[in-house]
Design a protein around this motif. Sequence first.
Motif, PDB file in Angstrom:
ATOM      1  N   TYR A  23      29.007  58.213  90.539  1.00  0.00           N
ATOM      2  CA  TYR A  23      28.243  57.227  89.770  1.00  0.00           C
ATOM      3  C   TYR A  23      28.021  55.944  90.571  1.00  0.00           C
ATOM      4  O   TYR A  23      26.954  55.337  90.503  1.00  0.00           O
ATOM      5  CB  TYR A  23      28.935  56.906  88.443  1.00  0.00           C
ATOM      6  CG  TYR A  23      28.148  55.926  87.612  1.00  0.00           C
ATOM      7  CD1 TYR A  23      27.003  56.346  86.938  1.00  0.00           C
ATOM      8  CD2 TYR A  23      28.515  54.596  87.526  1.00  0.00           C
ATOM      9  CE1 TYR A  23      26.252  55.462  86.194  1.00  0.00           C
ATOM     10  CE2 TYR A  23      27.771  53.702  86.778  1.00  0.00           C
ATOM     11  CZ  TYR A  23      26.648  54.142  86.116  1.00  0.00           C
ATOM     12  OH  TYR A  23      25.906  53.250  85.388  1.00  0.00           O
ATOM     13  N   TYR A  24      29.022  55.509  91.338  1.00  0.00           N
ATOM     14  CA  TYR A  24      28.868  54.308  92.160  1.00  0.00           C
ATOM     15  C   TYR A  24      27.711  54.471  93.143  1.00  0.00           C
ATOM     16  O   TYR A  24      27.024  53.513  93.467  1.00  0.00           O
ATOM     17  CB  TYR A  24      30.141  53.993  92.944  1.00  0.00           C
ATOM     18  CG  TYR A  24      31.334  53.644  92.088  1.00  0.00           C
ATOM     19  CD1 TYR A  24      31.192  52.992  90.870  1.00  0.00           C
ATOM     20  CD2 TYR A  24      32.609  53.992  92.480  1.00  0.00           C
ATOM     21  CE1 TYR A  24      32.286  52.698  90.089  1.00  0.00           C
ATOM     22  CE2 TYR A  24      33.708  53.697  91.709  1.00  0.00           C
ATOM     23  CZ  TYR A  24      33.541  53.042  90.512  1.00  0.00           C
ATOM     24  OH  TYR A  24      34.630  52.750  89.747  1.00  0.00           O
ATOM     25  N   LYS A  27      24.219  55.650  90.385  1.00  0.00           N
ATOM     26  CA  LYS A  27      23.930  54.793  89.238  1.00  0.00           C
ATOM     27  C   LYS A  27      23.319  55.583  88.082  1.00  0.00           C
ATOM     28  O   LYS A  27      22.553  55.055  87.290  1.00  0.00           O
ATOM     29  CB  LYS A  27      22.989  53.649  89.620  1.00  0.00           C
ATOM     30  CG  LYS A  27      23.458  52.787  90.756  1.00  0.00           C
ATOM     31  CD  LYS A  27      22.412  51.731  91.058  1.00  0.00           C
ATOM     32  CE  LYS A  27      22.682  51.044  92.354  1.00  0.00           C
ATOM     33  NZ  LYS A  27      21.665  50.054  92.674  1.00  0.00           N
ATOM     34  N   LYS A 108      27.033  45.593  86.661  1.00  0.00           N
ATOM     35  CA  LYS A 108      25.671  45.469  87.163  1.00  0.00           C
ATOM     36  C   LYS A 108      25.657  44.790  88.528  1.00  0.00           C
ATOM     37  O   LYS A 108      24.896  45.181  89.409  1.00  0.00           O
ATOM     38  CB  LYS A 108      24.806  44.667  86.180  1.00  0.00           C
ATOM     39  CG  LYS A 108      24.312  45.487  85.028  1.00  0.00           C
ATOM     40  CD  LYS A 108      23.345  44.803  84.099  1.00  0.00           C
ATOM     41  CE  LYS A 108      22.953  43.403  84.374  1.00  0.00           C
ATOM     42  NZ  LYS A 108      22.093  42.807  83.351  1.00  0.00           N
ATOM     43  N   LEU A 111      26.832  47.302  91.078  1.00  0.00           N
ATOM     44  CA  LEU A 111      25.820  48.327  91.308  1.00  0.00           C
ATOM     45  C   LEU A 111      24.588  47.782  92.030  1.00  0.00           C
ATOM     46  O   LEU A 111      23.843  48.541  92.635  1.00  0.00           O
ATOM     47  CB  LEU A 111      25.411  48.977  89.981  1.00  0.00           C
ATOM     48  CG  LEU A 111      26.482  49.847  89.337  1.00  0.00           C
ATOM     49  CD1 LEU A 111      26.047  50.296  87.957  1.00  0.00           C
ATOM     50  CD2 LEU A 111      26.818  51.043  90.207  1.00  0.00           C
ATOM     51  N   ARG A 118      28.789  48.227  98.294  1.00  0.00           N
ATOM     52  CA  ARG A 118      29.125  48.791  96.983  1.00  0.00           C
ATOM     53  C   ARG A 118      30.212  49.849  97.118  1.00  0.00           C
ATOM     54  O   ARG A 118      31.178  49.856  96.364  1.00  0.00           O
ATOM     55  CB  ARG A 118      27.878  49.380  96.330  1.00  0.00           C
ATOM     56  CG  ARG A 118      28.124  49.940  94.952  1.00  0.00           C
ATOM     57  CD  ARG A 118      26.854  50.335  94.243  1.00  0.00           C
ATOM     58  NE  ARG A 118      26.227  51.488  94.857  1.00  0.00           N
ATOM     59  CZ  ARG A 118      24.947  51.560  95.205  1.00  0.00           C
ATOM     60  NH1 ARG A 118      24.140  50.554  95.011  1.00  0.00           N
ATOM     61  NH2 ARG A 118      24.462  52.657  95.738  1.00  0.00           N
TER      62      ARG A 118
END
Length: 173
Positions: A23-24, A27, A108, A111, A118
């Motif tokens: 997910y990192y 997104k 947010k 991301l 990140r």
Amino acid sequence: MRDEEAINQLMLIHTSLLFRIAYYYTKNLHTAEDIVQDVFIKFFQMDIPLAEHEVKPYLLKMTANKAKDYLKSWHYRKLILQEKWFLHKTMTEKDALVQQDEEEEISKAILSLPLKQRESIAYYYLEGLNIKEIASLLQVPDSTVKSRLSKGRAQLKEKLKSIEWEVLLHESI
């Protein structure tokens, strides 16, 4: 082929971590789920003998590589173009976001960082990996990880400094 109990145990232990890592990068919840599923399928099909201490880094690396491959894909680039068009369209209709939770603001901000910063921030702060582990996972020198963390922190500080934090408004000095 590995036995079903061992497979279930590995999935139980590592799924949430691998999902967060995917997910990192992407997104996107559904894409992250697909990536983790693909990683486990490929891992179990390969049927290579790994010691227990080697499994986690191996799965992390597989997940990161699969996510990076996705970010290079045509499907992803097409999706980004569609999202930009949709975002532009909704902004012209003046849809305003009401108020966001502080956790959402931090998420947010993380991301929105460039991928290199990140991933370093996520691995270090959110997953608790140390600099050596991150460097090994990303196959970069320790100093590169330190530099990316420093740049990421500076960018986060800049992004988050204008927010009035609810928790600080009620703090008595």
